[in-house]
Design a protein around this motif. Structure first.
Motif, short mmCIF file in Angstrom:
data_model
loop_
_atom_site.label_atom_id
_atom_site.label_comp_id
_atom_site.label_asym_id
_atom_site.label_seq_id
_atom_site.Cartn_x
_atom_site.Cartn_y
_atom_site.Cartn_z
N VAL A 111 42.25 40.92 30.88
CA VAL A 111 42.65 42.18 31.53
C VAL A 111 41.81 42.55 32.75
CG1 VAL A 111 43.73 43.13 29.45
CG2 VAL A 111 41.29 43.53 29.87
N CYS A 112 40.99 41.62 33.22
CA CYS A 112 40.29 41.86 34.48
C CYS A 112 39.90 40.51 35.07
CB CYS A 112 39.07 42.76 34.31
SG CYS A 112 37.68 42.01 33.47
N ASP A 113 39.85 40.45 36.40
CA ASP A 113 39.51 39.19 37.06
C ASP A 113 38.14 38.69 36.65
OD1 ASP A 113 41.94 39.03 38.35
OD2 ASP A 113 41.21 39.89 40.23
N ASN A 114 37.19 39.61 36.43
CA ASN A 114 35.85 39.21 36.02
C ASN A 114 35.89 38.46 34.69
OD1 ASN A 114 32.96 39.13 36.29
ND2 ASN A 114 32.87 40.73 34.75
N ALA A 115 36.65 38.98 33.74
CA ALA A 115 36.76 38.32 32.44
C ALA A 115 37.42 36.95 32.58
CB ALA A 115 37.57 39.18 31.48
N ARG A 116 38.43 36.89 33.41
CA ARG A 116 39.14 35.63 33.61
C ARG A 116 38.23 34.56 34.21
NH1 ARG A 116 44.76 34.81 36.94
NH2 ARG A 116 45.39 32.93 35.85
N GLU A 117 37.36 34.97 35.12
CA GLU A 117 36.50 34.03 35.82
C GLU A 117 35.22 33.69 35.07
OE1 GLU A 117 35.89 35.94 39.59
OE2 GLU A 117 38.02 35.87 40.08
N ARG A 118 34.68 34.62 34.30
CA ARG A 118 33.35 34.42 33.72
C ARG A 118 33.30 34.20 32.22
NH1 ARG A 118 29.24 37.90 37.36
NH2 ARG A 118 30.24 37.38 39.31
N GLN B 60 48.57 31.84 27.71
CA GLN B 60 47.54 32.68 28.31
C GLN B 60 48.14 33.50 29.44
OE1 GLN B 60 43.80 30.74 29.02
NE2 GLN B 60 43.93 29.59 27.12
N LEU B 61 47.94 34.81 29.35
CA LEU B 61 48.44 35.75 30.34
C LEU B 61 47.27 36.49 30.97
CD1 LEU B 61 51.25 37.26 28.10
CD2 LEU B 61 51.51 35.46 29.81
N HIS B 62 47.48 36.95 32.19
CA HIS B 62 46.42 37.68 32.88
C HIS B 62 47.01 38.85 33.66
CE1 HIS B 62 42.77 38.59 35.05
NE2 HIS B 62 43.45 38.53 36.18
N HIS B 63 46.33 39.98 33.57
CA HIS B 63 46.67 41.14 34.39
C HIS B 63 45.36 41.83 34.76
CE1 HIS B 63 49.38 44.23 35.95
NE2 HIS B 63 48.36 45.03 35.69
N ASN B 64 45.11 42.01 36.03
CA ASN B 64 43.87 42.63 36.48
C ASN B 64 44.04 44.15 36.56
OD1 ASN B 64 41.17 42.63 37.48
ND2 ASN B 64 41.99 43.01 39.50
#
Length: 89
Positions: free
Chosen positions: A30-37, A47-51
């Motif tokens: 749910v945030c770009d930081n979580a997705r990247e780190r 896997q889904l992503h929404h910032n």
């Protein structure tokens, strides 16, 4: 969350290792930081992503900051409702 009828007062952060043996259908970041780190979650899950904006970074008066937290809460709530409508039979 309490304003929206949800009690999270006893929720805790958990270690990813606690979920290694669970067969998830979906993993949502749910945030770009979580997705990247965050560590890679080895899974066959979709896997889904929404910032969403991070309300911790909000600036302004106490009320303005609280309003930003409410807005992000409502965005996440709408996303969750749409996710369920689309993905849960």
């Amino acid at each position: 969350m309490k304003e929206d009828g949800i009690d999270i007062s006893k929720h805790t952060s958990n270690n990813m290792e606690e979920y290694g043996n669970i067969g998830f259908d979906y993993i949502i970041t749910v945030c770009d930081n979580a997705r990247e780190r965050c560590p890679v979650f080895s899974s066959t899950a979709q896997q889904l992503h929404h910032n969403f904006p991070d309300p911790v970074k909000a600036k302004g008066t106490e009320e303005e900051i609280m309003q930003q937290f409410r807005e992000v809460r409502d965005l996440i709530k709408a996303y969750a409702h749409d996710f369920v409508k689309t993905n849960v039979p």
